[in-house]
Each structure stands twice: as structure tokens, then as C-alpha cells.
Scaffold this active site. Structure first.
Site: not given
Ligand code: GLN
Length: 184
Positions: A46-47, A75, A102, A130-131, A165, A167
Site C-alpha cells: 500500500g503506502e 512491499c 522506497r 509494484i513501486r 507481492h 498475494e
Molecule cells: N512505494 C510504496 C511505499 O513505499 C510501496 C508500494 C507498494 O506497497 N506496492 O510505501
């Protein structure tokens, strides 16, 4: 007994589904009450800034730090587990001796999939990023997989961190490994 999935933000339902596929009851954790009697906890992607704020708002930070059950962070969840986050004073639980950076794969490669090797899980595995953060340094943990020279799956004591990820795939092996920590 159930394994919790931190449900304040992020890909909660996907993790719960993986646990259920493995025959484990999943419980979405939104507040302190939900931690009662849990045998493990997953912190989803998530974030990490948002999730860190919400964890503290709900008073979950100290409870999670003080708990004795295994914790799996994916993540953003892995960022929350790290003791050091490069270049920021951002909050984290700091349960694992490692430094993460990050969004470190850059804009060109925001999301990608890669064939990796996880020897502890029998070899080849297709990982979805993902990011994703990059784990820059691991102090004591055991590195279970790497991608391009950086750790992407690390275990330290009761904690497991993945920058990818699991999941979002149909491959249950990483969750199965975590449930091995829960049942072990
Ligand atoms: N870039 C997000 C972070 O640092 C993590 C991205 C993700 O969980 N898919 O919070």
C-alpha cells in the site's frame, strides 16, 4: 486460530484469500481488539507513510511491536518492518535490522515481473514488483532471495519481509512458508 491481515489500507483481501486457500482462517485487523488471539500478522502493500500513520492512530504500533507472533510484511509492509529508511525520517516499526529505500526501481520500472530463485521454496518463482522498495542492507537477517544483487525476501527471527507481492500471484509458496513460521 487465525492469522491477521492489517486492514487499514492496501491489498488486504488478496492476502486474506491466500491464507484461506491454504486452509487458514484470516482476520482483517483494523484495531487493537482484532489482535486478540492471533497467531500471526500480515502487513500488506500500500503506502507505507499512510499505513504508518494509521497504525499509530489506532494504537496498533506498540501492540504489534510487543506481540510475539510472526509478522510478514510485503512491499509497504516490508518498509514498515525496516529499522532504517534511506533519506527520510519516516516512521517504521523497526522490527528488522535492515535499511530500505522506497520506490527505488525508479519511474521506468514502476511495476514489473521477474523470474527469481527462492531456493528455500524449491527454486523458480515469478515475482511481481509494484513501486517496490530496495533492501540496501541486511544486518543479521537471512536473505532468502535476491533480484539483481539486492535482497527481496528476508527473514529475521519472527519477521519475514518481501519487497514483491506474493498475494498477486496464484503461487501459494511464500504464504505457505510464512504459515510454516506461524506453526513452527
Ligand atoms: N512505494 C510504496 C511505499 O513505499 C510501496 C508500494 C507498494 O506497497 N506496492 O510505501
Amino acid at each position: 486460530m487465525a492469522v491477521g491481515v492489517l486492514g487499514l489500507q492496501g491489498d488486504v483481501a488478496e492476502h486474506a484469500r491466500m491464507l484461506e486457500r491454504l486452509g487458514k482462517e484470516a482476520r482483517v485487523v483494523k484495531g487493537l481488539r482484532d489482535l486478540e488471539g492471533l497467531e500471526g500478522l500480515i502487513m500488506p502493500g500500500g503506502e507505507s507513510t499512510t499505513m504508518g500513520k494509521l497504525i499509530r492512530r489506532e494504537g496498533l504500533d506498540e501492540a504489534i511491536k510487543g506481540a510475539s507472533f510472526p509478522i510478514f510484511g510485503t512491499c509497504a509492509g516490508a518498509v514498515l518492518l525496516a529499522r532504517r529508511i534511506a533519506g527520510t525520517e519516516q516512521y517504521s516499526l523497526g522490527l528488522m535490522g535492515m535499511e530500505v529505500e522506497r520506490n527505488a526501481y525508479g519511474r521506468q520500472r514502476e511495476s514489473f515481473e521477474a523470474e527469481i530463485e527462492i531456493p528455500a521454496l524449491g527454486g523458480g518463482y515469478r515475482a511481481v514488483f509494484i513501486r517496490a522498495p530496495v533492501i540496501k542492507q541486511v544486518d543479521e537477517g537471512e536473505v532468502l532471495a535476491e533480484y539483481r544483487g539486492s535482497p527481496i525476501l528476508v527473514r529475521e527471527g519472527r519477521c519475514l519481509a518481501a519487497t514483491f507481492h506474493p498475494e498477486l500471484t496464484l503461487d501459494l509458496r511464500v504464504h505457505q512458508y510464512f504459515l510454516g513460521m506461524v506453526d513452527g
